[in-house]
Design a protein around this motif. Structure first.
Motif, PDB file in Angstrom:
ATOM      1  N   TRP A 129      39.131  49.340  40.359  1.00  0.00           N
ATOM      2  CA  TRP A 129      40.145  49.927  41.245  1.00  0.00           C
ATOM      3  C   TRP A 129      39.497  50.726  42.370  1.00  0.00           C
ATOM      4  CZ3 TRP A 129      45.164  48.661  40.727  1.00  0.00           C
ATOM      5  CH2 TRP A 129      46.087  49.345  41.521  1.00  0.00           C
ATOM      6  N   GLU A 159      41.904  51.138  48.919  1.00  0.00           N
ATOM      7  CA  GLU A 159      42.418  49.798  49.220  1.00  0.00           C
ATOM      8  C   GLU A 159      43.886  49.636  48.828  1.00  0.00           C
ATOM      9  OE1 GLU A 159      38.310  47.230  48.803  1.00  0.00           O
ATOM     10  OE2 GLU A 159      39.723  47.193  47.134  1.00  0.00           O
ATOM     11  N   ILE A 160      44.317  50.402  47.847  1.00  0.00           N
ATOM     12  CA  ILE A 160      45.690  50.263  47.342  1.00  0.00           C
ATOM     13  C   ILE A 160      46.317  51.649  47.184  1.00  0.00           C
ATOM     14  CG2 ILE A 160      47.125  49.187  45.578  1.00  0.00           C
ATOM     15  CD1 ILE A 160      44.969  47.332  44.868  1.00  0.00           C
ATOM     16  N   MET A 193      50.264  52.259  46.455  1.00  0.00           N
ATOM     17  CA  MET A 193      50.923  51.648  45.304  1.00  0.00           C
ATOM     18  C   MET A 193      50.959  52.672  44.165  1.00  0.00           C
ATOM     19  SD  MET A 193      49.903  48.316  42.983  1.00  0.00           S
ATOM     20  CE  MET A 193      50.371  47.065  44.152  1.00  0.00           C
ATOM     21  N   LYS A 253      45.180  43.221  44.253  1.00  0.00           N
ATOM     22  CA  LYS A 253      44.912  43.548  45.650  1.00  0.00           C
ATOM     23  C   LYS A 253      45.479  42.475  46.575  1.00  0.00           C
ATOM     24  CE  LYS A 253      41.254  44.401  48.943  1.00  0.00           C
ATOM     25  NZ  LYS A 253      39.871  44.124  49.239  1.00  0.00           N
ATOM     26  N   PHE A 274      49.208  42.904  46.717  1.00  0.00           N
ATOM     27  CA  PHE A 274      49.499  44.116  47.484  1.00  0.00           C
ATOM     28  C   PHE A 274      49.328  43.870  48.983  1.00  0.00           C
ATOM     29  CE2 PHE A 274      47.940  47.973  49.574  1.00  0.00           C
ATOM     30  CZ  PHE A 274      49.000  48.835  49.349  1.00  0.00           C
ATOM     31  N   GLU A 275      48.237  43.239  49.361  1.00  0.00           N
ATOM     32  CA  GLU A 275      47.981  42.965  50.788  1.00  0.00           C
ATOM     33  C   GLU A 275      49.020  42.034  51.381  1.00  0.00           C
ATOM     34  OE1 GLU A 275      43.894  41.685  50.659  1.00  0.00           O
ATOM     35  OE2 GLU A 275      43.159  43.747  50.951  1.00  0.00           O
TER      36      GLU A 275
END
Length: 117
Positions: free
Chosen positions: A47, A51-52, A55, A108, A111-112
């Protein structure tokens, strides 16, 4: 990872409502299962918060809250598995996977795809 711990059905309603603005991840973990421990460890080691970062991530201890896991399966119309990861967006489960299919790069990617729209 900065887990939010799931302990009540009210939180599921909040996740559904909140997912209209941003996706949420639910990780269902069995503390009695070595595969679940491995999936949890792989996810936590991979993780990258930056980048996230938008969320919300939730952790469900299946041994303590099995009824809540059944409720999640019913609400999102997804069969119960353990370990299991679900991504909730706009009130629905848009992605789920279990066991060795739980992978940061897939989370990821999903999510992207949501944030690119």
């Amino acid at each position: 990872m900065n887990w939010n711990h799931l302990t009540s059905k009210d939180q599921i309603d909040q996740i559904k409502t909140g997912s209209a603005n941003k996706p949420a991840l639910i990780f269902k973990h069995s503390t009695r299962c070595s595969i679940s421990a491995m999936a949890e460890n792989r996810l936590e080691r991979s993780w990258v918060e930056q980048e996230i970062s938008s969320m919300d991530v939730y952790h469900l201890d299946l041994i303590r809250h099995r009824g809540l896991s059944d409720h999640i399966a019913q609400v999102f119309n997804i069969p119960h598995e353990s370990p299991q990861v679900l991504i909730i967006f706009d009130g629905a489960c848009i992605y789920h996977n279990s066991h060795m299919g739980i992978a940061y790069h897939e989370i990821k990617r999903v999510f992207e795809s949501l944030t690119a729209a």
